[in-house]
Design a protein around this motif. Structure first.
Motif, PDB file in Angstrom:
ATOM      1  N   SER A  41      -2.789   4.590   1.750  1.00 49.28           N
ATOM      2  CA  SER A  41      -2.705   4.589   0.300  1.00 49.28           C
ATOM      3  C   SER A  41      -2.779   6.011  -0.233  1.00 49.28           C
ATOM      4  O   SER A  41      -3.221   6.921   0.463  1.00 49.28           O
ATOM      5  N   GLY A  42      -2.368   6.155  -1.468  1.00 50.78           N
ATOM      6  CA  GLY A  42      -2.442   7.454  -2.136  1.00 50.78           C
ATOM      7  C   GLY A  42      -3.706   7.535  -2.971  1.00 50.78           C
ATOM      8  O   GLY A  42      -4.727   6.962  -2.602  1.00 50.78           O
ATOM      9  N   GLY A  43      -3.624   8.247  -4.082  1.00 54.08           N
ATOM     10  CA  GLY A  43      -4.797   8.403  -4.935  1.00 54.08           C
ATOM     11  C   GLY A  43      -5.669   9.563  -4.457  1.00 54.08           C
ATOM     12  O   GLY A  43      -5.300  10.332  -3.565  1.00 54.08           O
ATOM     13  N   SER A  44      -6.870   9.655  -5.014  1.00 57.34           N
ATOM     14  CA  SER A  44      -7.737  10.808  -4.727  1.00 57.34           C
ATOM     15  C   SER A  44      -8.726  10.536  -3.594  1.00 57.34           C
ATOM     16  O   SER A  44      -9.160  11.451  -2.898  1.00 57.34           O
ATOM     17  N   THR A  45      -9.061   9.283  -3.363  1.00 60.16           N
ATOM     18  CA  THR A  45     -10.122   8.965  -2.382  1.00 60.16           C
ATOM     19  C   THR A  45      -9.812   9.410  -0.955  1.00 60.16           C
ATOM     20  O   THR A  45     -10.698   9.924  -0.270  1.00 60.16           O
ATOM     21  N   PRO A  46      -8.592   9.227  -0.456  1.00 61.25           N
ATOM     22  CA  PRO A  46      -8.379   9.413   0.993  1.00 61.25           C
ATOM     23  C   PRO A  46      -8.254  10.848   1.490  1.00 61.25           C
ATOM     24  O   PRO A  46      -8.102  11.056   2.696  1.00 61.25           O
ATOM     25  N   VAL A  68       1.412   2.659   1.692  1.00 63.42           N
ATOM     26  CA  VAL A  68       1.213   1.291   1.205  1.00 63.42           C
ATOM     27  C   VAL A  68       1.992   1.092  -0.089  1.00 63.42           C
ATOM     28  O   VAL A  68       2.567   0.029  -0.332  1.00 63.42           O
ATOM     29  N   ASP A  69       1.983   2.160  -0.896  1.00 67.27           N
ATOM     30  CA  ASP A  69       2.752   2.105  -2.153  1.00 67.27           C
ATOM     31  C   ASP A  69       3.079   3.524  -2.587  1.00 67.27           C
ATOM     32  O   ASP A  69       2.555   4.491  -2.044  1.00 67.27           O
ATOM     33  N   GLU A  70       3.984   3.621  -3.551  1.00 66.19           N
ATOM     34  CA  GLU A  70       4.470   4.946  -3.972  1.00 66.19           C
ATOM     35  C   GLU A  70       4.871   4.867  -5.439  1.00 66.19           C
ATOM     36  O   GLU A  70       5.380   3.835  -5.904  1.00 66.19           O
ATOM     37  N   ARG A  71       4.605   5.930  -6.121  1.00 65.30           N
ATOM     38  CA  ARG A  71       5.105   6.032  -7.487  1.00 65.30           C
ATOM     39  C   ARG A  71       6.590   6.363  -7.386  1.00 65.30           C
ATOM     40  O   ARG A  71       7.018   7.045  -6.445  1.00 65.30           O
ATOM     41  N   PHE A  72       7.406   5.881  -8.328  1.00 64.01           N
ATOM     42  CA  PHE A  72       8.863   6.093  -8.233  1.00 64.01           C
ATOM     43  C   PHE A  72       9.201   7.492  -8.734  1.00 64.01           C
ATOM     44  O   PHE A  72       9.814   7.689  -9.790  1.00 64.01           O
ATOM     45  N   SER A  80       3.429  12.248  -6.544  1.00 64.87           N
ATOM     46  CA  SER A  80       3.983  11.608  -5.340  1.00 64.87           C
ATOM     47  C   SER A  80       2.927  11.408  -4.253  1.00 64.87           C
ATOM     48  O   SER A  80       2.226  12.351  -3.868  1.00 64.87           O
ATOM     49  N   ASN A  81       2.833  10.192  -3.730  1.00 69.00           N
ATOM     50  CA  ASN A  81       1.938   9.946  -2.597  1.00 69.00           C
ATOM     51  C   ASN A  81       2.494  10.564  -1.325  1.00 69.00           C
ATOM     52  O   ASN A  81       1.724  10.948  -0.424  1.00 69.00           O
ATOM     53  N   HIS A  82       3.834  10.705  -1.255  1.00 74.73           N
ATOM     54  CA  HIS A  82       4.428  11.390  -0.098  1.00 74.73           C
ATOM     55  C   HIS A  82       3.920  12.838  -0.060  1.00 74.73           C
ATOM     56  O   HIS A  82       3.488  13.343   0.979  1.00 74.73           O
ATOM     57  N   LEU A 131      -6.235   0.642   2.656  1.00 77.12           N
ATOM     58  CA  LEU A 131      -6.073   0.331   1.242  1.00 77.12           C
ATOM     59  C   LEU A 131      -7.117   1.081   0.424  1.00 77.12           C
ATOM     60  O   LEU A 131      -8.230   1.342   0.885  1.00 77.12           O
ATOM     61  N   GLY A 132      -6.744   1.395  -0.811  1.00 77.08           N
ATOM     62  CA  GLY A 132      -7.718   1.884  -1.788  1.00 77.08           C
ATOM     63  C   GLY A 132      -7.896   0.794  -2.837  1.00 77.08           C
ATOM     64  O   GLY A 132      -7.334  -0.298  -2.717  1.00 77.08           O
ATOM     65  N   MET A 133      -8.676   1.100  -3.860  1.00 82.30           N
ATOM     66  CA  MET A 133      -8.864   0.129  -4.943  1.00 82.30           C
ATOM     67  C   MET A 133      -9.093   0.883  -6.246  1.00 82.30           C
ATOM     68  O   MET A 133      -9.862   1.861  -6.276  1.00 82.30           O
ATOM     69  N   GLY A 137      -9.532  -3.243 -10.153  1.00 84.06           N
ATOM     70  CA  GLY A 137      -9.433  -4.230  -9.086  1.00 84.06           C
ATOM     71  C   GLY A 137      -8.052  -4.315  -8.475  1.00 84.06           C
ATOM     72  O   GLY A 137      -7.756  -5.262  -7.737  1.00 84.06           O
ATOM     73  N   HIS A 138      -7.186  -3.329  -8.751  1.00 81.58           N
ATOM     74  CA  HIS A 138      -5.875  -3.322  -8.061  1.00 81.58           C
ATOM     75  C   HIS A 138      -6.028  -2.712  -6.684  1.00 81.58           C
ATOM     76  O   HIS A 138      -6.930  -1.911  -6.420  1.00 81.58           O
ATOM     77  N   THR A 139      -5.102  -3.059  -5.799  1.00 83.28           N
ATOM     78  CA  THR A 139      -4.961  -2.394  -4.512  1.00 83.28           C
ATOM     79  C   THR A 139      -3.471  -2.292  -4.214  1.00 83.28           C
ATOM     80  O   THR A 139      -2.696  -3.080  -4.764  1.00 83.28           O
ATOM     81  N   ALA A 140      -3.074  -1.337  -3.395  1.00 86.27           N
ATOM     82  CA  ALA A 140      -1.643  -1.054  -3.278  1.00 86.27           C
ATOM     83  C   ALA A 140      -1.125  -0.906  -4.706  1.00 86.27           C
ATOM     84  O   ALA A 140      -1.797  -0.287  -5.532  1.00 86.27           O
ATOM     85  N   SER A 141       0.024  -1.503  -5.017  1.00 81.61           N
ATOM     86  CA  SER A 141       0.429  -1.527  -6.433  1.00 81.61           C
ATOM     87  C   SER A 141       0.356  -2.940  -6.984  1.00 81.61           C
ATOM     88  O   SER A 141       1.148  -3.358  -7.833  1.00 81.61           O
ATOM     89  N   PRO A 172       6.767   3.330 -12.761  1.00 80.85           N
ATOM     90  CA  PRO A 172       7.142   2.160 -11.963  1.00 80.85           C
ATOM     91  C   PRO A 172       6.802   2.443 -10.499  1.00 80.85           C
ATOM     92  O   PRO A 172       6.818   3.600 -10.057  1.00 80.85           O
ATOM     93  N   ARG A 173       6.431   1.375  -9.765  1.00 82.86           N
ATOM     94  CA  ARG A 173       5.933   1.566  -8.405  1.00 82.86           C
ATOM     95  C   ARG A 173       6.816   0.879  -7.366  1.00 82.86           C
ATOM     96  O   ARG A 173       7.456  -0.147  -7.653  1.00 82.86           O
ATOM     97  N   LEU A 174       6.774   1.405  -6.159  1.00 84.55           N
ATOM     98  CA  LEU A 174       7.311   0.734  -4.978  1.00 84.55           C
ATOM     99  C   LEU A 174       6.098   0.343  -4.142  1.00 84.55           C
ATOM    100  O   LEU A 174       5.200   1.184  -3.955  1.00 84.55           O
ATOM    101  N   GLU A 195     -19.336   3.256  -9.012  1.00 84.15           N
ATOM    102  CA  GLU A 195     -18.489   2.451  -9.912  1.00 84.15           C
ATOM    103  C   GLU A 195     -17.601   1.493  -9.112  1.00 84.15           C
ATOM    104  O   GLU A 195     -17.504   0.310  -9.402  1.00 84.15           O
ATOM    105  N   LYS A 196     -17.012   2.003  -8.028  1.00 81.42           N
ATOM    106  CA  LYS A 196     -16.120   1.151  -7.226  1.00 81.42           C
ATOM    107  C   LYS A 196     -16.926   0.087  -6.468  1.00 81.42           C
ATOM    108  O   LYS A 196     -16.445  -1.013  -6.213  1.00 81.42           O
ATOM    109  N   LYS A 197     -18.176   0.421  -6.127  1.00 78.07           N
ATOM    110  CA  LYS A 197     -19.044  -0.580  -5.459  1.00 78.07           C
ATOM    111  C   LYS A 197     -19.289  -1.733  -6.421  1.00 78.07           C
ATOM    112  O   LYS A 197     -19.251  -2.906  -6.044  1.00 78.07           O
TER     113      LYS A 197
HETATM  114  O1  LIG Z   1      -0.709   5.033  -5.462  1.00 74.69           O
HETATM  115  C1  LIG Z   1      -1.924   4.809  -5.636  1.00 74.69           C
HETATM  116  O2  LIG Z   1      -2.578   5.194  -6.623  1.00 74.69           O
HETATM  117  C2  LIG Z   1      -2.691   4.089  -4.578  1.00 74.69           C
HETATM  118  O3  LIG Z   1      -2.007   3.571  -3.576  1.00 74.69           O
HETATM  119  C3  LIG Z   1      -3.643   3.147  -5.253  1.00 74.69           C
HETATM  120  O4  LIG Z   1      -3.617   1.815  -4.865  1.00 74.69           O
HETATM  121  C4  LIG Z   1      -5.016   3.755  -5.020  1.00 74.69           C
HETATM  122  O5  LIG Z   1      -5.472   3.414  -3.732  1.00 74.69           O
HETATM  123  C5  LIG Z   1      -5.991   3.312  -6.058  1.00 74.69           C
HETATM  124  O6  LIG Z   1      -5.400   3.529  -7.329  1.00 74.69           O
HETATM  125  C6  LIG Z   1      -7.289   4.117  -5.951  1.00 74.69           C
HETATM  126  O7  LIG Z   1      -6.995   5.441  -6.292  1.00 74.69           O
HETATM  127  P1  LIG Z   1      -8.154   6.574  -6.259  1.00 74.69           P
HETATM  128  O8  LIG Z   1      -8.469   6.784  -4.833  1.00 74.69           O
HETATM  129  O9  LIG Z   1      -7.486   7.772  -6.902  1.00 74.69           O
HETATM  130  O10 LIG Z   1      -9.313   6.025  -7.056  1.00 74.69           O
END
Ligand SMILES: O=C(O)[C@H](O)[C@@H](O)[C@H](O)[C@H](O)COP(=O)(O)O
Length: 231
Positions: A41-46, A68-72, A80-82, A131-133, A137-141, A172-174, A195-197
């Motif tokens: 997954s993308g985002g800041s956590t990983p 897992v998912d990507e912003r278009f 870009s998660n790439h 996966l992230g979250m 409460g979303h995961t992936a897109s 929009p997401r893929l 907060e995520k817990k």
């Molecule tokens: O493209 C994305 O943003 C991720 O795939 C998304 O599902 C991410 O895992 C969550 O939004 C958590 O994002 P953070 O780690 O930034 O809180």
């Protein structure tokens, strides 16, 4: 299916442990089948996890990495998660890994999803999915209110890359469908912070998947979900 909560003292300890676990899973797949597949997954956590994994010794030339998912957006876009994975994971020892993008500069996002579905078909089942979250409460897109959410969460639907639009998604997401992710050899939910817990506790205390799509993973994934959490 079940889930197990693995708590760590801090993000650094979590990143080291998760990198070991994922590296072991990928190396085992390469030993058994001559190849391995990883969806992150993308985002800041990983970021810290990616940095730790990039230093793990293995035959990375036999590993295919995708998202897992990507912003278009194209890979030079800061959203870009790439770009995130290229910056933090596909370097060092992991520089030799193959990368399979979800974004393709097609005329529209549906055309890009069709290309991505074709290009990723050889990757299933994933050896590892991380996966992230989001705090919604979303995961992936799989976002609450997503225009294709019900379809995305249908485990009887074919494995594919599909499009998703939602108020909370930004561009929009893929995204891979749930069916493409759910039977991964190693299925991990990586979240950090109090907060995520609290969001996780709320997800575990209810059943409405439209309200909190992460519930689909926690309750219906055929693979056990290992939840990696640090304060
Ligand atoms: O493209 C994305 O943003 C991720 O795939 C998304 O599902 C991410 O895992 C969550 O939004 C958590 O994002 P953070 O780690 O930034 O809180």
């Amino acid at each position: 299916m079940a889930h197990e909560l693995l708590s760590f003292d801090n993000g650094g300890a979590l990143a080291a442990s998760l990198a070991d676990r994922v590296a072991a899973a990928l190396a085992a797949a390469v030993a058994a089948r001559g190849k391995a597949t990883l969806a992150v997954s993308g985002g800041s956590t990983p970021k810290a996890f990616f940095e730790a994994l990039s230093q793990k010794p293995m035959d990375w030339s036999k590993v295919s990495v995708t998202l897992v998912d990507e912003r278009f957006v194209p890979e030079d876009n800061p959203r870009s998660n790439h770009l995130l994975v290229k910056t933090h994971l596909l370097k060092g020892k992991a520089a030799k890994a193959g990368f399979v993008p979800l974004f393709h500069p097609e005329a529209d996002i549906e055309a890009a999803a069709r290309v991505a579905t074709r290009e990723t078909a050889r990757l299933f089942p994933f050896d590892a999915v991380i996966l992230g979250m989001g705090t919604d409460g979303h995961t992936a897109s799989f976002f609450p209110g997503g225009n294709h959410l019900a379809e995305a969460l249908d485990l009887s639907a074919p494995r594919r890359v599909m499009t998703m639009e939602a108020a909370g998604a930004g561009e929009p997401r893929l995204t891979f469908s749930f069916s493409a992710l759910a039977d991964a050899g190693l299925l991990v939910l990586h979240i950090e912070g109090a907060e995520k817990k609290a969001v996780l506790e709320k997800a575990l205390s209810g059943t409405d998947e439209a309200e909190m799509p992460i519930r689909a993973v926690l309750e219906r994934a055929p693979a056990k979900t290992d939840i990696y959490w640090a304060p």
